[in-house]
Write an enzyme that holds these catalytic residues in place. Structure first.
Site, PDB file in Angstrom:
ATOM      1  CG  LEU A   1     -59.323  14.815  -8.579  1.00 59.54           C
ATOM      2  CD1 LEU A   1     -58.457  13.648  -9.040  1.00 59.54           C
ATOM      3  CD2 LEU A   1     -58.593  15.633  -7.522  1.00 59.54           C
ATOM      4  CG  HIS A   2     -60.573  21.618 -10.568  1.00 59.39           C
ATOM      5  ND1 HIS A   2     -59.313  22.170 -10.558  1.00 59.39           N
ATOM      6  CD2 HIS A   2     -61.101  21.857  -9.344  1.00 59.39           C
ATOM      7  CE1 HIS A   2     -59.102  22.740  -9.387  1.00 59.39           C
ATOM      8  NE2 HIS A   2     -60.157  22.552  -8.622  1.00 59.39           N
ATOM      9  CD  GLU A   3     -59.883  21.365 -16.838  1.00 64.23           C
ATOM     10  OE1 GLU A   3     -60.504  21.508 -15.745  1.00 64.23           O
ATOM     11  OE2 GLU A   3     -60.446  21.374 -17.936  1.00 64.23           O
TER      12      GLU A   3
ATOM     13  CG  HIS B   1     -57.416  18.994  -8.055  1.00 52.60           C
ATOM     14  ND1 HIS B   1     -58.743  19.259  -8.281  1.00 52.60           N
ATOM     15  CD2 HIS B   1     -57.188  19.317  -6.759  1.00 52.60           C
ATOM     16  CE1 HIS B   1     -59.302  19.718  -7.187  1.00 52.60           C
ATOM     17  NE2 HIS B   1     -58.384  19.767  -6.240  1.00 52.60           N
TER      18      HIS B   1
ATOM     19  CG  MET C   1     -59.907  18.190   0.522  1.00 51.35           C
ATOM     20  SD  MET C   1     -60.841  18.966   1.844  1.00 51.35           S
ATOM     21  CE  MET C   1     -61.559  20.343   0.987  1.00 51.35           C
TER      22      MET C   1
ATOM     23  CD  GLU D   1     -47.820  30.195  -6.863  1.00 57.68           C
ATOM     24  OE1 GLU D   1     -48.325  30.970  -7.702  1.00 57.68           O
ATOM     25  OE2 GLU D   1     -46.599  30.061  -6.696  1.00 57.68           O
TER      26      GLU D   1
ATOM     27  CD  GLN E   1     -59.202  20.830   4.860  1.00 58.35           C
ATOM     28  OE1 GLN E   1     -58.337  19.980   4.976  1.00 58.35           O
ATOM     29  NE2 GLN E   1     -59.229  21.681   3.844  1.00 58.35           N
TER      30      GLN E   1
HETATM   31  O1  PAF Z   1     -56.343  22.046  -0.672  1.00 65.32           O
HETATM   32  C1  PAF Z   1     -56.963  21.020  -0.318  1.00 65.32           C
HETATM   33  O2  PAF Z   1     -57.627  20.351  -1.120  1.00 65.32           O
HETATM   34  C2  PAF Z   1     -56.933  20.601   1.131  1.00 65.32           C
HETATM   35  O3  PAF Z   1     -56.927  21.699   1.978  1.00 65.32           O
HETATM   36  C3  PAF Z   1     -55.765  19.644   1.460  1.00 65.32           C
HETATM   37  C4  PAF Z   1     -54.419  20.304   1.244  1.00 65.32           C
HETATM   38  C5  PAF Z   1     -55.872  18.395   0.594  1.00 65.32           C
HETATM   39  C6  PAF Z   1     -55.843  19.207   2.936  1.00 65.32           C
HETATM   40  O4  PAF Z   1     -57.042  18.573   3.210  1.00 65.32           O
END
Ligand code: PAF
EC number: 6.3.2.1
Length: 281
Positions: free
Chosen positions: A33-35, A37, A30, A150, A61
């Site tokens: 972004l951080h380390e 990701h 989403m 995880e 979500q």
């Molecule tokens: O973990 C996330 O950033 C979100 O739940 C995902 C898997 C990208 C789905 O929108």
């Protein structure tokens, strides 16, 4: 790195790689972004010929009153980080690209049972939103491998179950949580914490570690350990949502002699909901 916002161009680009026999690695995110990701992105890049990342803040979500509108959106900085990480393609669609009829009218993918417990119990509909969007993203990208953290342990279980049940031909890789130096799990939502809350927040991981030590030492009164964890969270200034010990492979209640355990917690620090987990195998 190319940024693509529409499905047709995305399919064309990835289709040409696939026809050339290249293996596609995918990291859905989403953004902001951080380390954590970037660790997923690195593995996707190492394991595959091409790496694709998506950035999409998925309205489906988020529940009512949750942080959909305030969720940090930092596309330009994210593009810089992904460029530097050697990513081939960023897919950054709009909500109307993903949900042309609106997300209420969208066909849903629901993984029963496991979606309704823990975070799913506190955030009704959350995992339906996750599994629906991840299924769509898998259909657009058709990756060979998809990489998840995880830290969102239950999400990873939901996605694994969806992929197995719907026979989606993708290998799901789960990677260990990346932490700050003081143990706090990296998360985009950490930016919501005030300076004082940020100081207290690593206690969540400390309490998970204490509980894991007790489990490894042979303590098997799960109810007592959970009560103790909840008390410790409250004393550390959290408002706990849950603190629970489960079987690591399916999140069901463990038997006394179960060896593969995971401790999962969700708790509010101020208004910020933090989640974390620790394997106690
Ligand atoms: O973990 C996330 O950033 C979100 O739940 C995902 C898997 C990208 C789905 O929108």
């Amino acid at each position: 790195m190319e940024t693509i916002t529409d499905v047709e161009t995305l399919r064309k680009r990835i289709g040409s790689w696939r026809r050339a026999g290249e293996k596609i690695g995918f990291v859905p995110t989403m953004g902001n972004l951080h380390e954590g990701h970037l660790a997923l992105v690195e593995v996707a890049g190492n394991r595959c010929d091409r790496s694709v990342v998506s950035i999409f803040v998925n309205p489906m979500q988020f529940g009512e009153g949750e942080d959909y509108t305030s969720y940090p959106r930092t596309l330009e900085q994210d593009q810089g980080k992904l460029e530097q990480a050697g990513v081939d393609l960023l897919f950054a669609p709009s909500a109307t690209t993903i949900y042309p009829q609106g997300n209420q009218a969208q066909t849903r993918v629901e993984v029963p049972e496991i979606s309704d417990i823990l975070c799913g119990a506190s955030r009704p509909g959350h995992f339906v939103g996750v599994s629906t969007v991840v299924c769509k993203l898998f259909n657009y990208v058709q990756p060979d491998i998809a990489v998840f953290g995880e830290k969102d342990y239950q999400q990873l279980m939901v996605i694994r179950r969806m992929v197995a049940d719907l026979a989606i031909p993708v290998e799901i890789l789960g990677l260990p949580t990346v932490r700050e130096a003081d143990g706090l799990a990296k998360s985009s939502r950490n930016s919501y914490l005030s300076a004082d809350e940020r100081k207290q927040a690593p206690q969540l991981f400390e309490i998970l570690k204490k509980t894991a030590e007790l489990l490894r030492g042979g303590e098997r009164n799960y109810g007592l350990l959970e009560e103790n964890g909840l008390d410790l969270l409250r004393s550390a200034g959290f408002r706990p949502d849950y603190f629970t010990i489960r079987q690591a492979q399916d999140l069901t209640t463990p038997a006394r002699d179960e060896q593969n355990l995971v401790i999962l917690a969700a708790a509010y620090m101020g208004t910020t909901r933090l989640i974390d987990n620790l394997n106690a195998a």
